[in-house]
Design a protein around this motif. Structure first.
Motif, short mmCIF file in Angstrom:
data_model
loop_
_atom_site.label_atom_id
_atom_site.label_comp_id
_atom_site.label_asym_id
_atom_site.label_seq_id
_atom_site.Cartn_x
_atom_site.Cartn_y
_atom_site.Cartn_z
N LEU A 1 0.83 -1.20 0.00
CA LEU A 1 0.00 0.00 0.00
C LEU A 1 0.87 1.25 0.00
CD1 LEU A 1 -2.81 1.24 0.09
CD2 LEU A 1 -2.73 1.13 2.58
N ILE A 2 1.92 1.26 0.79
CA ILE A 2 2.81 2.41 0.82
C ILE A 2 3.43 2.63 -0.55
CG2 ILE A 2 4.91 3.36 1.83
CD1 ILE A 2 2.54 3.33 3.74
N ALA A 3 3.84 1.55 -1.20
CA ALA A 3 4.43 1.65 -2.54
C ALA A 3 3.42 2.20 -3.54
CB ALA A 3 4.94 0.29 -2.99
N ALA A 4 2.17 1.76 -3.43
CA ALA A 4 1.12 2.24 -4.33
C ALA A 4 0.85 3.72 -4.12
CB ALA A 4 -0.15 1.42 -4.13
N PHE A 5 0.88 4.16 -2.88
CA PHE A 5 0.72 5.60 -2.61
C PHE A 5 1.81 6.39 -3.32
CE2 PHE A 5 -1.53 4.76 1.68
CZ PHE A 5 -2.77 4.97 1.11
N LYS A 6 3.04 5.92 -3.22
CA LYS A 6 4.17 6.63 -3.83
C LYS A 6 4.03 6.68 -5.34
CE LYS A 6 7.46 5.65 -0.11
NZ LYS A 6 8.73 4.96 0.27
N VAL A 7 3.63 5.58 -5.94
CA VAL A 7 3.46 5.54 -7.40
C VAL A 7 2.42 6.55 -7.86
CG1 VAL A 7 2.64 4.13 -9.32
CG2 VAL A 7 4.25 3.17 -7.67
N GLN A 8 1.33 6.68 -7.11
CA GLN A 8 0.24 7.57 -7.48
C GLN A 8 0.44 9.00 -6.96
OE1 GLN A 8 -2.16 6.74 -9.60
NE2 GLN A 8 -1.20 4.71 -9.77
N GLY A 9 1.54 9.24 -6.26
CA GLY A 9 1.80 10.58 -5.75
C GLY A 9 0.91 10.98 -4.59
N VAL A 10 0.36 10.00 -3.90
CA VAL A 10 -0.51 10.27 -2.75
C VAL A 10 0.34 10.43 -1.50
CG1 VAL A 10 -2.27 9.29 -1.24
CG2 VAL A 10 -2.48 9.07 -3.72
N LYS A 11 0.14 11.54 -0.81
CA LYS A 11 0.87 11.79 0.43
C LYS A 11 -0.02 11.42 1.61
CE LYS A 11 3.78 15.37 -1.59
NZ LYS A 11 4.23 16.78 -1.54
N PHE A 12 0.21 10.21 2.12
CA PHE A 12 -0.59 9.69 3.22
C PHE A 12 0.09 10.06 4.53
CE2 PHE A 12 -3.08 6.21 5.32
CZ PHE A 12 -4.31 6.55 4.79
N PHE A 13 -0.39 9.50 5.64
CA PHE A 13 0.19 9.81 6.94
C PHE A 13 1.65 9.36 7.02
CE2 PHE A 13 -4.38 9.03 8.04
CZ PHE A 13 -4.68 10.33 8.45
N PRO A 14 2.50 10.11 7.71
CA PRO A 14 3.88 9.65 7.94
C PRO A 14 3.86 8.34 8.74
CG PRO A 14 3.63 11.98 8.51
CD PRO A 14 2.25 11.45 8.30
N SER A 15 4.86 7.50 8.49
CA SER A 15 4.87 6.19 9.16
C SER A 15 6.28 5.79 9.54
CB SER A 15 4.27 5.12 8.24
OG SER A 15 5.06 4.94 7.08
N PHE A 16 6.37 4.79 10.43
CA PHE A 16 7.64 4.15 10.72
C PHE A 16 7.48 2.66 10.44
CE2 PHE A 16 5.36 4.33 14.76
CZ PHE A 16 5.50 3.05 15.27
N LYS A 17 8.59 1.96 10.29
CA LYS A 17 8.57 0.57 9.85
C LYS A 17 8.69 -0.39 11.04
CE LYS A 17 10.89 1.84 5.54
NZ LYS A 17 12.13 1.68 4.73
N ALA A 18 7.89 -1.44 10.97
CA ALA A 18 8.00 -2.51 11.96
C ALA A 18 9.01 -3.55 11.47
CB ALA A 18 6.64 -3.16 12.18
N THR A 19 9.45 -4.38 12.38
CA THR A 19 10.35 -5.48 12.05
C THR A 19 9.57 -6.79 12.05
OG1 THR A 19 12.27 -4.37 13.05
CG2 THR A 19 12.39 -6.76 12.82
N ASN A 20 9.79 -7.63 11.05
CA ASN A 20 9.17 -8.95 11.03
C ASN A 20 9.88 -9.86 12.03
OD1 ASN A 20 7.43 -8.13 9.06
ND2 ASN A 20 8.53 -9.12 7.38
N ILE A 21 9.13 -10.67 12.74
CA ILE A 21 9.73 -11.53 13.77
C ILE A 21 10.72 -12.51 13.16
CG2 ILE A 21 7.91 -13.30 13.69
CD1 ILE A 21 8.19 -13.45 16.78
N SER A 22 10.54 -12.89 11.91
CA SER A 22 11.47 -13.80 11.24
C SER A 22 12.85 -13.15 11.09
CB SER A 22 10.94 -14.20 9.87
OG SER A 22 10.75 -13.06 9.06
N GLU A 23 12.90 -11.83 10.96
CA GLU A 23 14.17 -11.14 10.84
C GLU A 23 14.97 -11.21 12.14
OE1 GLU A 23 13.33 -7.18 9.55
OE2 GLU A 23 12.26 -7.83 7.76
N LEU A 24 14.28 -11.27 13.26
CA LEU A 24 14.97 -11.40 14.54
C LEU A 24 15.60 -12.77 14.66
CD1 LEU A 24 12.44 -9.77 17.04
CD2 LEU A 24 14.40 -8.71 15.94
N SER A 25 14.89 -13.79 14.18
CA SER A 25 15.42 -15.16 14.24
C SER A 25 16.65 -15.31 13.38
CB SER A 25 14.35 -16.15 13.78
OG SER A 25 13.21 -16.06 14.60
N GLU A 26 16.61 -14.66 12.19
CA GLU A 26 17.73 -14.73 11.28
C GLU A 26 18.96 -14.01 11.84
OE1 GLU A 26 16.24 -13.05 7.74
OE2 GLU A 26 14.92 -14.73 7.27
N GLY A 27 18.68 -12.92 12.64
CA GLY A 27 19.80 -12.18 13.20
C GLY A 27 20.44 -12.92 14.35
#
Length: 215
Positions: A189-215
């Motif tokens: 959805l964030i990528a689609a907003f950018k493609v269409q030039g839509v400026k939605f609410f500012p956001s921060f990124k979460a971490t997937n739990i699988s990334e913690l296991s890999e680390g």
């Protein structure tokens, strides 16, 4: 990837008045039938806190802007916690989540009655998921109801919140079940907003739990 919109962290509220709605639902007035008050309060709880779907007849029809603006964002909240989105934002959201969220036509006017070019819609995202891994996330837990009223820290940043993608259903915009006032989105959805030039609410990124296991 999951994106989290922390509306308290960013100044995305635009002061507005809902005079016509307040005339229909004068919440707090001692001379009003209790059923009318209850309808008004329920409508607010639904659009603000995702308590459920809204009824079209209970929604605001006109917002009066407190002051004129040179530009208007594609998404903002009002004084009463209503989510407002542009037609462009609605188009992107419905393209990925067709028929899932509620959008109600809305006029935005100056106090002199001049229409702000739209279209504009009141949005109710009431679909919930429970994908945040509380014990691995940097969140502010309520002492009274830790599983129901938890909130993010005021200075939350990328990676502070951990989510479990296995508990996400494929919906691209949702509320988290244990986080009042939350609004989350998929990377698509964030990528689609950018493609269409839509400026939605500012956001921060979460971490997937699988990334913690890999680390």
């Amino acid at each position: 990837m999951t994106h989290i919109f922390d509306l308290r962290l960013h100044k995305v509220q635009i002061p507005t008045e809902m005079r016509e709605w307040e005339e229909r639902f004068p919440v707090g007035s001692p001379n009003v039938d209790q059923s009318i008050t209850d309808r008004g309060l329920n409508a607010v709880h639904c659009w603000r806190d995702a308590k459920g779907p809204n009824n079209a007849e209970d929604m605001p029809k006109v917002l009066l802007a407190e002051r004129a603006r040179k530009t208007w964002p594609d998404a903002f909240t009002t004084t009463n916690g209503l989510y407002v989105v542009s037609g462009a934002a609605k188009h992107v959201i419905e393209g990925l989540d067709p028929g899932i969220h509620q959008f109600f036509p809305l006029k935005i006017q100056t106090k002199r009655g001049i229409d702000i070019p739209g279209p504009w819609f009141a949005m109710n995202v009431h679909v919930k998921q429970d994908s945040i891994v509380m014990e691995k996330s940097r969140v502010n837990k309520s002492q009274r109801k830790p599983d129901e009223l938890s909130r993010f820290w005021g200075d939350t940043k990328d990676g502070d919140v951990v989510v479990d993608p296995a508990k996400q259903s494929g919906i691209h915009l949702w509320r988290e079940a244990r986080f009042i006032g939350s609004l989350l989105a998929s990377d698509e959805l964030i990528a689609a907003f950018k493609v269409q030039g839509v400026k939605f609410f500012p956001s921060f990124k979460a971490t997937n739990i699988s990334e913690l296991s890999e680390g």
